[in-house]
Design a protein around this motif. Structure first.
Motif, PDB file in Angstrom:
ATOM      1  N   MET B  94       0.820  -1.221   0.000  1.00  0.00           N
ATOM      2  CA  MET B  94       0.000   0.000   0.000  1.00  0.00           C
ATOM      3  C   MET B  94       0.853   1.271   0.000  1.00  0.00           C
ATOM      4  O   MET B  94       1.813   1.374   0.749  1.00  0.00           O
ATOM      5  N   SER B 100       4.099   9.373   4.319  1.00  0.00           N
ATOM      6  CA  SER B 100       4.166   8.263   5.271  1.00  0.00           C
ATOM      7  C   SER B 100       5.580   7.740   5.503  1.00  0.00           C
ATOM      8  O   SER B 100       5.748   6.627   5.995  1.00  0.00           O
ATOM      9  N   THR B 101       6.585   8.536   5.137  1.00  0.00           N
ATOM     10  CA  THR B 101       7.946   8.089   5.467  1.00  0.00           C
ATOM     11  C   THR B 101       8.141   8.221   6.975  1.00  0.00           C
ATOM     12  O   THR B 101       7.467   9.032   7.622  1.00  0.00           O
ATOM     13  N   PHE B 102       9.075   7.447   7.504  1.00  0.00           N
ATOM     14  CA  PHE B 102       9.380   7.544   8.930  1.00  0.00           C
ATOM     15  C   PHE B 102      10.439   8.632   9.113  1.00  0.00           C
ATOM     16  O   PHE B 102      11.578   8.462   8.651  1.00  0.00           O
ATOM     17  N   PHE B 113      12.896  -0.952   5.483  1.00  0.00           N
ATOM     18  CA  PHE B 113      12.083  -1.268   6.675  1.00  0.00           C
ATOM     19  C   PHE B 113      11.294  -2.592   6.555  1.00  0.00           C
ATOM     20  O   PHE B 113      11.360  -3.434   7.450  1.00  0.00           O
ATOM     21  N   PRO B 114      10.550  -2.808   5.453  1.00  0.00           N
ATOM     22  CA  PRO B 114       9.780  -4.066   5.370  1.00  0.00           C
ATOM     23  C   PRO B 114      10.680  -5.297   5.394  1.00  0.00           C
ATOM     24  O   PRO B 114      10.299  -6.338   5.933  1.00  0.00           O
ATOM     25  N   GLU B 116      13.525  -5.498   6.977  1.00  0.00           N
ATOM     26  CA  GLU B 116      13.967  -5.640   8.373  1.00  0.00           C
ATOM     27  C   GLU B 116      12.924  -6.452   9.146  1.00  0.00           C
ATOM     28  O   GLU B 116      13.264  -7.321   9.943  1.00  0.00           O
ATOM     29  N   ARG B 161       9.646   1.871  -0.682  1.00  0.00           N
ATOM     30  CA  ARG B 161       9.472   1.061   0.517  1.00  0.00           C
ATOM     31  C   ARG B 161       8.388   0.001   0.297  1.00  0.00           C
ATOM     32  O   ARG B 161       8.473  -1.117   0.794  1.00  0.00           O
TER      33      ARG B 161
END
Lengths: 256, 283
Positions: B94, B100-102, B113-114, B116, B161
């Protein structure tokens, strides 16, 4: 080149800060010398500076700083260790949050220090009393700010976590906590302010241990320059604490 | 039989990868309830780029949340490879409308990230993250924090991402909504290129007509509340496609054709909003 401009960027505010303090001292010295401010209430800054050596040599200042710093470190760490999980718990359980958050906020405004006789009875005239009272005094801001920070996490970040099928523990550790960290740190700063004031204040009140007791002793001897010099050491310890906190915050939040 | 039911029953060629079958969603109960989506049906085939377009308030984001598994309570079926989804599905990646970045992670750590989460070892996840950063055109920005990037670059980080975990279906909710028109067109090029390179099945939710025509193989036009399928339009523009296509006659023809449908719905939406404002208590 970049490094030079960076150090210049840091040096200038520091120079302005030092110059401001020196300027204030000089101004106060003049006001006192010309009788605008009463010399018997406020000592001359030059006398305060002269008394520093005496305080260090005669009053065993290092040992007193060690005692106060120990109580401060234990209390400051304890408010984080207790406050963040309690704040997280209030975030997680809405009924509990609705039931107690106002009460927690009320404790921040309550003069808990006045309850010191009760703690003296419970823990005796010991550093434990100072630590326990300081922790209780400093808990409310960190609890409130942790809850507020977690509630303020942008829903889209939570949805990213949900879309990646993160577990609750992963969501808390990898999204909620880092996203709430700026607010949690402002809570830590507030809590630590309360704790540092409380540690010295209670030492002063119960005439025990470190710098607070020294201030009490010097004030009772009507040694005003010495009293103010001792207060200067309290400020020094507080500055070191907040500098350390800033370092930790920068390390944890490189994006700041 | 409407165009929508034709699509949903699989009368078109190829086995659909994603099927939206009679999906119905109502918020609340009783007189104050709102039907957001009313028996919507369509499908998306492997490698296809489908856009869902409709006026504001027609239930597009509700549909996005249902397909993404973020909204559990709905009637009907959302099927991926014939499996009814319950909650977020590993096959769906999605991309959200909002940024929506951290902010506490740099570009490469955001993209990785995903991986990780999946427990991929560090060197492999960095390799894969580098590949997708390169793909979205952010090579050289790996170590920067999101705060140092523009809105368009941050949205590209989000897209990278999402792509890094290799989703079968890329689901995007107005990902360019907050961007200016030029950035939007250029990002559209980037998305088209990625979609073609990866043969990525993509479902885009949007209210932007030119964006939908520029990117899509098919466009599902939604009605204003309750959201239904009004029409499905095949976009027969040549691929590979770039933003140059917006100056072609065929592009203009498609935009005009879909706008005639959309205009009616958008007008209904506007009238509805105005009547709500008129009846709302002042003060």
């Amino acid at each position: 080149m970049a490094k030079a401009s960076l150090s210049q960027g840091r040096a200038l505010p520091m120079a302005v800060g030092v110059a401001t303090i020196i300027g204030a001292f000089v101004l106060l010295e003049m006001l006192l010398r010309y009788g605008v401010v009463n010399k018997y209430v406020v000592p001359l800054p030059s006398q305060v500076l002269m008394s520093l050596e005496r305080i260090v040599v005669e009053e065993n200042i290092l040992s007193r700083i060690r005692e106060t710093a120990y109580e401060m470190i234990v209390s400051c760490l304890a408010v984080i260790v207790l406050g963040v999980p309690i704040g997280a718990m209030l975030y997680r359980w809405r009924p509990l949050r609705r039931a107690v958050l106002d009460w927690v906020a009320a404790t921040a405004a309550a003069p808990l220090v006045l309850a010191f006789p009760l703690f003296l009875v419970m823990f005796g005239r010991s550093p434990t009393t100072v630590i326990v009272m300081s922790v209780i005094t400093g808990l409310a801001p960190i609890i409130i700010k942790t809850t507020e920070g977690l509630l303020g996490v942008r829903p889209v970040l939570i949805n990213v976590g949900r879309s990646l099928k993160m577990t609750d523990a992963q969501m808390f550790r990898m999204i909620l906590l880092p996203a709430a960290l700026p607010t949690i740190f402002s809570g830590i700063r507030l809590s630590w302010t309360f704790v540092l004031i409380s540690v010295v204040g209670i030492e002063f009140l119960i005439n025990l241990g470190g710098l607070g007791q020294l201030i009490n002793d010097l004030a009772e001897r009507y040694d005003l320059p010495g009293t103010y010099a001792a207060i200067g050491f309290v400020i020094l310890v507080s500055v070191i604490f907040f500098m350390l906190l800033e370092r930790v915050e920068k390390w944890l939040r490189p994006a700041k | 039989m409407t165009l929508a039911t034709t699509a949903a029953t699989g009368a078109t060629t190829g086995q659909p990868q994603l099927v939206i079958d009679n999906v119905f969603k109502q918020f609340g109960e009783g007189p104050g309830s709102v039907i957001a989506i009313d028996n919507m049906s369509f499908d998306v085939k492997p490698g296809e780029f489908v856009s869902v377009i409709g006026p504001s308030g027609c239930g597009k984001s509700t549909l996005f949340n249902i397909i993404g598994g973020l909204l559990d309570e709905y009637a009907g079926n959302v099927l991926i490879e014939r499996e009814r989804i319950a909650g977020p599905h590993k096959a769906v990646g999605m991309v959200f409308q909002e940024e929506s970045t951290f902010p506490w992670r740099n570009v490469i750590d955001n993209v990785a990230f995903p991986l990780e989460l999946q427990g991929v070892n560090k060197s492999e996840r960095l390799d894969r993250a580098h590949h997708f950063i390169d793909l979205v055109g952010l090579k050289g920005f790996e170590k920067l924090m999101p705060s140092a990037l523009s809105g368009g670059m941050r949205q590209r980080v989000s897209i990278a991402r999402t792509l890094v975990s290799g989703p079968q279906i890329l689901l995007m909710d107005e990902p360019f909504a907050a961007l200016d028109e030029q950035t939007r067109l250029l990002l559209g090029d980037k998305i088209t290129q990625i979609q073609q390179d990866l043969n990525q099945t993509t479902l885009l939710i949007t209210h932007n007509l030119t964006e939908a025509v520029q990117l899509s193989d098919r466009i599902v036009v939604m009605t204003y509340r309750p959201g239904r399928v009004k029409r499905i339009v095949n976009i027969d523009l040549p691929r590979p496609r770039t933003s140059d296509v917006v100056s072609s006659d065929a592009f203009g023809h498609y935009v005009a054709e879909i706008w005639s449908d959309l205009r009616e719905e958008a007008s209904r939406g506007m009238a509805d909003t105005e009547s709500v404002r008129r009846t709302a208590p002042r003060g």
